[in-house]
Design a protein around this motif. Structure first.
Motif, PDB file in Angstrom:
ATOM      1  N   MET A 247       0.985  -1.252   0.041  1.00 36.89           N
ATOM      2  CA  MET A 247      -0.546   0.005   0.292  1.00 36.89           C
ATOM      3  C   MET A 247       0.722   0.863   0.142  1.00 36.89           C
ATOM      4  SD  MET A 247      -3.188  -0.764   2.859  1.00 36.89           S
ATOM      5  CE  MET A 247      -3.631   0.536   2.932  1.00 36.89           C
ATOM      6  N   MET A 248       2.030   0.975   1.396  1.00 38.73           N
ATOM      7  CA  MET A 248       2.768   2.211   1.116  1.00 38.73           C
ATOM      8  C   MET A 248       3.414   3.009  -0.812  1.00 38.73           C
ATOM      9  SD  MET A 248       5.282   1.293   4.557  1.00 38.73           S
ATOM     10  CE  MET A 248       4.526   0.929   6.060  1.00 38.73           C
ATOM     11  N   GLN A 249       3.917   1.411  -1.038  1.00 41.16           N
ATOM     12  CA  GLN A 249       4.308   1.529  -2.899  1.00 41.16           C
ATOM     13  C   GLN A 249       3.874   2.775  -3.387  1.00 41.16           C
ATOM     14  OE1 GLN A 249       4.107  -0.360  -5.441  1.00 41.16           O
ATOM     15  NE2 GLN A 249       5.772   0.851  -6.319  1.00 41.16           N
ATOM     16  N   VAL A 250       2.489   2.362  -3.358  1.00 48.29           N
ATOM     17  CA  VAL A 250       1.118   2.579  -4.464  1.00 48.29           C
ATOM     18  C   VAL A 250       0.985   3.818  -3.963  1.00 48.29           C
ATOM     19  CG1 VAL A 250      -0.802   2.602  -5.381  1.00 48.29           C
ATOM     20  CG2 VAL A 250       0.094   0.069  -5.070  1.00 48.29           C
ATOM     21  N   ILE A 251       1.144   3.954  -2.957  1.00 51.99           N
ATOM     22  CA  ILE A 251       0.559   5.516  -2.698  1.00 51.99           C
ATOM     23  C   ILE A 251       1.783   6.676  -2.435  1.00 51.99           C
ATOM     24  CG2 ILE A 251       0.550   7.295  -0.318  1.00 51.99           C
ATOM     25  CD1 ILE A 251      -0.907   3.955   0.914  1.00 51.99           C
ATOM     26  N   ILE A 252       3.114   6.123  -2.448  1.00 49.13           N
ATOM     27  CA  ILE A 252       3.959   7.120  -2.726  1.00 49.13           C
ATOM     28  C   ILE A 252       4.725   6.661  -3.791  1.00 49.13           C
ATOM     29  CG2 ILE A 252       6.745   7.251  -2.556  1.00 49.13           C
ATOM     30  CD1 ILE A 252       6.452   5.469  -0.102  1.00 49.13           C
TER      31      ILE A 252
ATOM     32  N   ILE B 101      -3.967  -3.001  -5.334  1.00 45.12           N
ATOM     33  CA  ILE B 101      -4.220  -1.292  -5.743  1.00 45.12           C
ATOM     34  C   ILE B 101      -5.150  -0.868  -5.107  1.00 45.12           C
ATOM     35  CG2 ILE B 101      -3.376   0.477  -7.880  1.00 45.12           C
ATOM     36  CD1 ILE B 101      -1.953  -2.587  -9.130  1.00 45.12           C
ATOM     37  N   GLN B 102      -6.763  -1.448  -5.318  1.00 46.25           N
ATOM     38  CA  GLN B 102      -7.463  -1.184  -5.440  1.00 46.25           C
ATOM     39  C   GLN B 102      -7.945  -0.393  -3.995  1.00 46.25           C
ATOM     40  OE1 GLN B 102     -11.041  -2.882  -6.174  1.00 46.25           O
ATOM     41  NE2 GLN B 102     -10.432  -3.502  -8.572  1.00 46.25           N
ATOM     42  N   LEU B 103      -7.006  -1.073  -3.054  1.00 49.94           N
ATOM     43  CA  LEU B 103      -7.376  -0.555  -1.870  1.00 49.94           C
ATOM     44  C   LEU B 103      -6.394   0.385  -1.390  1.00 49.94           C
ATOM     45  CD1 LEU B 103      -7.878  -1.417   1.291  1.00 49.94           C
ATOM     46  CD2 LEU B 103      -5.422  -3.280   1.301  1.00 49.94           C
ATOM     47  N   ALA B 104      -5.130   0.222  -2.041  1.00 48.00           N
ATOM     48  CA  ALA B 104      -4.389   1.124  -1.545  1.00 48.00           C
ATOM     49  C   ALA B 104      -4.531   2.972  -2.392  1.00 48.00           C
ATOM     50  CB  ALA B 104      -2.731   1.294  -2.213  1.00 48.00           C
TER      51      ALA B 104
END
Ligand SMILES: Nc1nc2c(c(=O)[nH]1)N[C@H]1C(S)=C(S)[C@@H](COP(=O)(O)OP(=O)(O)OC[C@H]3O[C@@H](n4cnc5c(=O)[nH]c(N)nc54)[C@H](O)[C@@H]3O)O[C@H]1N2
Ligand SMILES: Nc1nc2c(c(=O)[nH]1)N[C@H]1C(S)=C(S)[C@@H](COP(=O)(O)OP(=O)(O)OC[C@H]3O[C@@H](n4cnc5c(=O)[nH]c(N)nc54)[C@H](O)[C@@H]3O)O[C@H]1N2
Ligand SMILES: [Mo]
Length: 566
Positions: free
Chosen positions: A225-230, A274-277
């Motif tokens: 999740m962090m990876q996608v958000i960043i 990905i959707q969650l993030a």
């Protein structure tokens, strides 16, 4: 007549109750509509309390074993006979091998601050082996606190204003039902509910999205999740630069967990991660309710630590409705006058309560020869129950159990002492699911010959000639002392205010993180110096225990240190 009371079973909600008593018997129990959090509704279990308290199966006299160990054959004896025997056994076990041959075992059968802690001074004074209370929350607490610091987390009521709720390893509809109305209110206003749980429990069945990950893989999911958000520029850089340390390092670590890798570790579709993030990263007020599930694993502390970093990444603490909840309440904190750790001789050994089986079957110098169980049922709750039962069956182990019912543990007892129920004693109650404190007085006298825990330990202390003040204080003396707690959360709370039996608000803000973080740096610690000093990875680590993954993480110490440390 309806009387105010508190449900003291081990549960975050600690309900305000109204109890109807007729001719000295409890005939009905309902929720107290005046309770600011539990607001008049109770779980099914609590509605059965009249039958529970007056059950024909309730143990109402002291009992002494007459059959072979484990046969559950007992005869009633007087309190004097039972306590004289316990006192004599304590003497005969400690004289040849030393008092460490005695092991107390207790937990959360009754959550009142006085009675729950009323055996500690006795066992400290004896010099018995100490017990490490690890069975429930310490792994979760250690991980969470490494990221966000000690103290209460975001109040559950905040969730009503959230637009994106994650229930992460909590079976809320069973174990924390009073949180649900706040989640429902948010959903009526359009909030999305994601549940992260390996099991399709009843809470997961109600979710908009259920991520059925493999147990023990939460840290990998949180890192992805962090990876996608960043990667998608959804991180709140203002908050990160002002209120966190180690962002550059965590960014490098998160980059090692793209959703495709987490999908493989967690057993989840990549698209779902990905959707969650994206949902969490784009939300106005993202909120997470963590349960105890993610910590019930090896590396469970690391899982909680990693989840606890997510709100800081998206600046969730800034917005009403955003944040993260683990444990609440937490005051009063200073119980030393009651537990008296100063009475314990130096160097006394400590037994980890989850290793009871080993302690009873393998510990030596000296072996445990007397086990004293109260407010707990280790034959059912301690791990490795085969070892526990083998230990409890030892002919040379004397077992004392203080109980209301003939539990699995009682079957192995030599002496059973009938314990009074929570509706038969005076005590002070804090909760771990809300920020209120409440005083309750007995609604009926103890059933049969049962006695309150404090009373039983004071009687035993007198038989052993212990004269310290703590062995003669009353319940009310203890409560007055608890109310003088130095914690700022207790400011302005006194016996007068609690006397009506209504719940009283502690001085805890609903968004405590708005005032800072009680970590060593005062910031959210993506990088934890304290963990590095203990030889642990100071960054979140997503590798699950025992499951080989194709790739290993770049060692943290090959990354540049956060500037504050370099
Ligand atoms: N009615 C009722 N309420 C209770 C209690 C009770 O006995 N009865 N007990 C109280 C106590 S002592 C506690 S500690 C709390 C516990 O409260 P919860 O944390 O809600 O309870 P659990 O059922 O232990 O675990 C929650 C969920 O974690 C999931 N889980 C297991 N392993 C993992 C994992 O690796 N990752 C993730 N994400 N999830 C996982 C389980 O499938 C389960 O659905 O409830 C309290 N409330
Ligand atoms: N198999 C299994 N093991 C578990 C768990 C699990 O879900 N399943 N959960 C784990 C967790 S999260 C926890 S916190 C621990 C809980 O472990 P424990 O605290 O040992 O378990 P409880 O069953 O809550 O309570 C213990 C005993 O207290 C007694 N009791 C209840 N109310 C009163 C009262 O008012 N007065 C007196 N005198 N006695 C009372 C009950 O009869 C009960 O036998 O277990 C852990 N171990
Ligand atoms: Mo627990």
């Amino acid at each position: 007549m309806w009387k105010r009371a508190v449900c003291t079973k081990d549960c975050p909600d600690t309900c305000g109750l109204l109890v109807r008593v007729e001719k000295g018997r409890i005939v009905s129990v309902k929720g107290d509509p005046d309770h600011p959090y539990t607001a008049g509704f109770i779980c099914k279990k609590a509605s059965f309390f009249p039958g529970h308290i007056h059950s024909p199966h309730r143990i109402t006299t002291p009992l002494k074993r007459i059959g072979p160990k484990g046969s559950a054959r007992f005869k009633p004896v007087s309190w004097d006979e039972a306590l004289d025997e316990v006192a004599a056994r304590i003497g005969s076990v400690s004289s040849p091998s030393g008092p460490e041959a005695i092991l107390p075992y207790s937990f959360a059968g009754h959550m009142g601050l006085v009675h729950r802690h009323s055996g500690h001074a006795f066992f400290n004074r004896l010099g018995a082996s100490a017990l490490d209370y690890t069975i429930c929350g310490p792994a979760a607490a250690a991980g969470f606190e490494a990221s966000l610091g000690k103290g209460p987390s975001t109040e559950i009521q905040e969730a009503a204003q959230s637009d994106f709720i994650i229930v992460w390893g909590s079976n809320t509809l069973t174990t924390n039902i009073h949180a649900w109305p706040f989640f429902s209110r948010a959903r009526k206003a359009g909030a999305f509910l994601a549940v992260i749980d390996p099991y399709r429990n009843q809470t997961a069945r109600k979710a908009d999205m259920h991520l059925m990950l493999k147990p023990g893989t939460d840290a990998a999911l949180a890192l992805a999740m962090m990876q996608v958000i960043i990667d998608r520029d959804l991180a709140d850089l203002d908050f990160i630069f002002g209120q966190t340390i180690g962002f550059e390092q965590v960014k490098a670590r998160a980059a090692e967990y793209p959703p495709a890798r987490a999908a493989e570790i967690c057993g989840l579709p990549e698209e779902m991660i990905i959707q969650l993030a994206l949902g969490y990263g784009r939300a106005r007020a993202p909120y997470i309710r963590t349960g105890w599930g993610p910590a019930r694993q090896l590396r469970g502390g690391m899982a909680m630590r990693t989840i606890a970093l997510l709100p800081a990444l998206v600046g969730a603490f800034k917005t009403p409705g955003g944040g993260i909840t683990r444990s609440l309440g937490g005051a009063p904190s200073d119980l030393k006058f009651l537990t008296r750790p100063d009475l314990r001789p130096p160097g006394v050994r400590t037994v980890n309560m989850v290793e009871l089986g080993q302690a009873l079957t393998r510990l030596d110098h000296p072996p445990v020869n007397l086990l004293y169980v109260y407010l707990s049922n280790p034959a059912a709750v301690a791990p490795q129950s085969r070892e526990v039962l083998k230990g409890l069956s030892r002919e040379d182990l004397f077992v004392v159990v203080q109980e209301m019912f003939m539990t699995d543990t009682c079957r192995y007892a030599d002496i059973i002492l009938p314990g009074a129920s929570f509706l038969e004693v005076t005590d002070l109650y804090r909760a771990y699911g809300h920020n209120y404190i409440q005083l309750a007085r007995p609604v009926i006298p103890p059933v049969g010959q049962s006695r309150p825990t404090l009373d039983i330990f004071q009687d035993l202390a007198a038989r052993l000639g212990f004269t310290e003040d703590v062995f003669s204080v009353s319940e009310t003396d203890c409560i007055e002392k608890l109310l003088h707690d130095p914690s700022p959360y207790m400011q302005g709370i006194d016996l007068e205010g609690l006397r009506s039996g209504r719940a009283v608000r502690l001085n805890i803000p609903s968004k405590p993180y708005a005032q800072g973080f009680a970590t060593p740096s005062g910031k959210v610690e993506f990088f934890s110096r304290a963990m590095a000093d203990q030889g642990l990875d100071p960054l979140p680590d997503g590798r699950p225990y025992g499951i080989p993954t194709a790739k290993t993480d770049t060692p943290w110490n090959s990354l540049p240190l956060p500037t504050v440390f370099s």
